[in-house]
Design an enzyme around this catalytic site. Structure first.
Site, PDB file in Angstrom:
ATOM      1  N   GLN A   1       0.840  -1.209   0.000  1.00 51.53           N
ATOM      2  CA  GLN A   1       0.000   0.000   0.000  1.00 51.53           C
ATOM      3  C   GLN A   1       0.869   1.250   0.000  1.00 51.53           C
ATOM      4  OE1 GLN A   1      -2.184  -0.825   3.618  1.00 51.53           O
ATOM      5  NE2 GLN A   1      -0.274  -1.240   4.704  1.00 51.53           N
TER       6      GLN A   1
ATOM      7  N   HIS B   1      -9.563   3.516  18.968  1.00 50.05           N
ATOM      8  CA  HIS B   1      -8.804   2.488  19.677  1.00 50.05           C
ATOM      9  C   HIS B   1      -9.462   2.074  20.994  1.00 50.05           C
ATOM     10  CE1 HIS B   1      -5.403   3.870  16.951  1.00 50.05           C
ATOM     11  NE2 HIS B   1      -5.656   2.626  16.627  1.00 50.05           N
TER      12      HIS B   1
ATOM     13  N   ASP C   1      -0.381   0.293  13.696  1.00 47.14           N
ATOM     14  CA  ASP C   1      -0.027   1.563  14.347  1.00 47.14           C
ATOM     15  C   ASP C   1       0.190   1.390  15.854  1.00 47.14           C
ATOM     16  OD1 ASP C   1      -2.614   1.641  15.549  1.00 47.14           O
ATOM     17  OD2 ASP C   1      -3.429   2.686  13.824  1.00 47.14           O
TER      18      ASP C   1
ATOM     19  N   GLU D   1       0.601  -8.413  11.640  1.00 46.58           N
ATOM     20  CA  GLU D   1       0.491  -7.293  10.694  1.00 46.58           C
ATOM     21  C   GLU D   1       1.210  -7.676   9.399  1.00 46.58           C
ATOM     22  OE1 GLU D   1      -0.731  -3.865  10.510  1.00 46.58           O
ATOM     23  OE2 GLU D   1       0.151  -4.133   8.532  1.00 46.58           O
TER      24      GLU D   1
ATOM     25  N   ASP E   1       0.968 -12.295   6.565  1.00 44.30           N
ATOM     26  CA  ASP E   1      -0.445 -12.224   6.194  1.00 44.30           C
ATOM     27  C   ASP E   1      -1.236 -13.033   7.229  1.00 44.30           C
ATOM     28  OD1 ASP E   1      -2.960 -12.322   5.098  1.00 44.30           O
ATOM     29  OD2 ASP E   1      -2.274 -12.814   3.071  1.00 44.30           O
TER      30      ASP E   1
ATOM     31  N   ASP F   1      -8.360  -5.340  13.474  1.00 44.76           N
ATOM     32  CA  ASP F   1      -8.119  -3.899  13.347  1.00 44.76           C
ATOM     33  C   ASP F   1      -7.523  -3.669  11.960  1.00 44.76           C
ATOM     34  OD1 ASP F   1      -7.454  -1.261  13.691  1.00 44.76           O
ATOM     35  OD2 ASP F   1      -5.926  -1.608  15.223  1.00 44.76           O
TER      36      ASP F   1
ATOM     37  N   ASP G   1      -9.981  -0.890   5.383  1.00 47.31           N
ATOM     38  CA  ASP G   1     -11.273  -1.232   4.790  1.00 47.31           C
ATOM     39  C   ASP G   1     -11.183  -2.594   4.107  1.00 47.31           C
ATOM     40  OD1 ASP G   1     -12.138   1.252   5.621  1.00 47.31           O
ATOM     41  OD2 ASP G   1     -11.640   2.202   3.736  1.00 47.31           O
TER      42      ASP G   1
END
Lengths: 275, 275
Positions: free
Chosen positions: A30, A61, A85, A104, A135, A153, A156
């Protein structure tokens, strides 16, 4: 770059002026952008969608973390899927937990958060934390860990995160959940993404036998209004089930727990199919 | 005009593309603008601040009307201050009331609403309605009418609407209120205008002895999150006090009544000064 517009539909969106761009990089997954805005502070955007800002991150959060955490009688083991994050991790570590895994896909999000969002990323060094760069779809197939609370978390659920709302993924997550456990996912804007929310709700209900939707106002997210979908294993309905008192919260309190499951009429009819 | 930005702070705001401008006029009091947006439908802006849109007006109007209306044991006489678009009037007329007064300073807002917002303005012709074109500050000094429910449906309380949150104005309104009555005002964004909200709350509490704040998510208002302040005369706390069942509402339901008074921690501490 002098201004940033995130389009919520083709003809509407949020406008933010850009004081300065702090970071911009296209990773394998991304485009990561960090910029400074005079009102919201630092803004993290992935593929031009705002993920978090210094000023309003506390709402997202806290609401993704404390509603599920308070729903469990004694949450000790936590899985965060996505959440690079670190904000969700920070919240769950406020409880006396034994372990937290964060899975993540994009390590660069963690690195960027450590550089530019110290208040969000400060929990990565906690000794109870295990960070897995992978993944999540692959990781949950192989893992033998067990969890009391699972928090999805994600960005989209289109593109790289689309698989995180599939039935097969959630079936694999279910195998990692304890007999009494709670799973929660951010499920998009009730105004802009009602079809996605409905799909997530139906999938959760199908996989975990029950599902409930709750909402929170988040200024930098589409419509300023966000939804979360939660399911319970070995527990039937929403309810505060532990007496841990978490200090210094800015959004969550026990009254918010009780009220956030009350849905506006259009949403109640659409999601639960009742008047 | 191809796009419209309402600034919520100097560096943030809402962006809407403009399909076409339907109306633009500077009246004695303000600039009225009506345009068409592909997502929100028709948009009414006064002095470049969005007042209402076809798509999301139901939230504001239902929440400003039904929370106070359901709080009163038998609301029969209603005063709407401002509210020239007619949306609040439409909602209160869903109850079996005897009379409604609407006191609007700018007749042109009513005319524009009749032209471009038929769904909002359809109640102006109801035989129970009395429209007064006048500065409400002057009108409340002279009127001898009495009301069960007073709704202050004003623009932001700066400029022409500033007087509507003054103690002297509210003292004059109080003289028109029955022994058992309810007064409610839109009180701005908890994110962007916390000082104004706090000032309104304190003034209401001082004039009417009690005051409560409730909130609703409104996508086209600053932060997507709006507040209302309500006070009771002859009644002590919020509560549903009549059994009228209003059909076809899209936002309000009795669960929303019970939950909308639960405030996030930062707001609870700031407004009520408690943890």
């Amino acid at each position: 770059m002098e201004s940033f517009i995130e389009f919520h539909s083709r003809s509407s969106g949020i406008y933010l002026s850009v004081r300065s761009v702090l970071y911009r990089k296209r990773t394998k997954y991304q485009e990561i952008l960090v910029f400074e805005n005079d009102f919201f502070g630092r803004v993290l955007a992935l593929d031009n969608l705002i993920m978090t800002t210094t000023k309003d991150e506390f709402i997202y959060h806290e609401m993704l973390s404390h509603i599920p955490m308070k729903s469990h009688p004694n949450p000790k083991s936590i899985l965060v899927i996505g959440g690079g994050d670190g904000g969700t991790l920070r919240e769950v570590l406020k409880y006396p937990i034994d372990k937290a895994y964060l899975v993540e896909i994009d390590e660069e999000v963690i690195n960027v958060s450590k550089l530019f969002f110290p208040e969000l990323s400060k929990s990565f060094d906690d000794r109870r934390v295990n960070v897995v760069i992978m993944d999540a779809i692959e990781w949950v197939k192989k893992s033998n860990e067990k969890f009391d609370v699972v928090l999805i978390d994600s960005t989209d659920p289109v593109g790289i995160a689309e698989g995180l709302i599939s039935e097969s993924f959630l079936e694999n997550v279910k195998k990692l959940m304890n007999d009494i456990s709670v799973i929660c996912i951010q499920s998009e804007s009730p105004f802009y993404h009602l079809e996605i929310l409905e799909k997530i709700y139906k999938t959760f209900k199908s996989v975990f036998s029950n599902a409930y939707v709750y909402t929170a106002p988040i200024p930098t997210y589409p419509g300023g209004y966000w939804s979360f979908t939660i399911s319970f294993i070995g527990l039937s309905v929403p309810g505060i089930r532990n007496q841990y008192i978490i200090q210094n919260l800015k959004f969550y309190n026990d009254e918010i727990y009780k009220s956030c499951f009350s849905l506006p009429q259009f949403l109640k009819e659409r999601i639960y199919g009742i008047n």
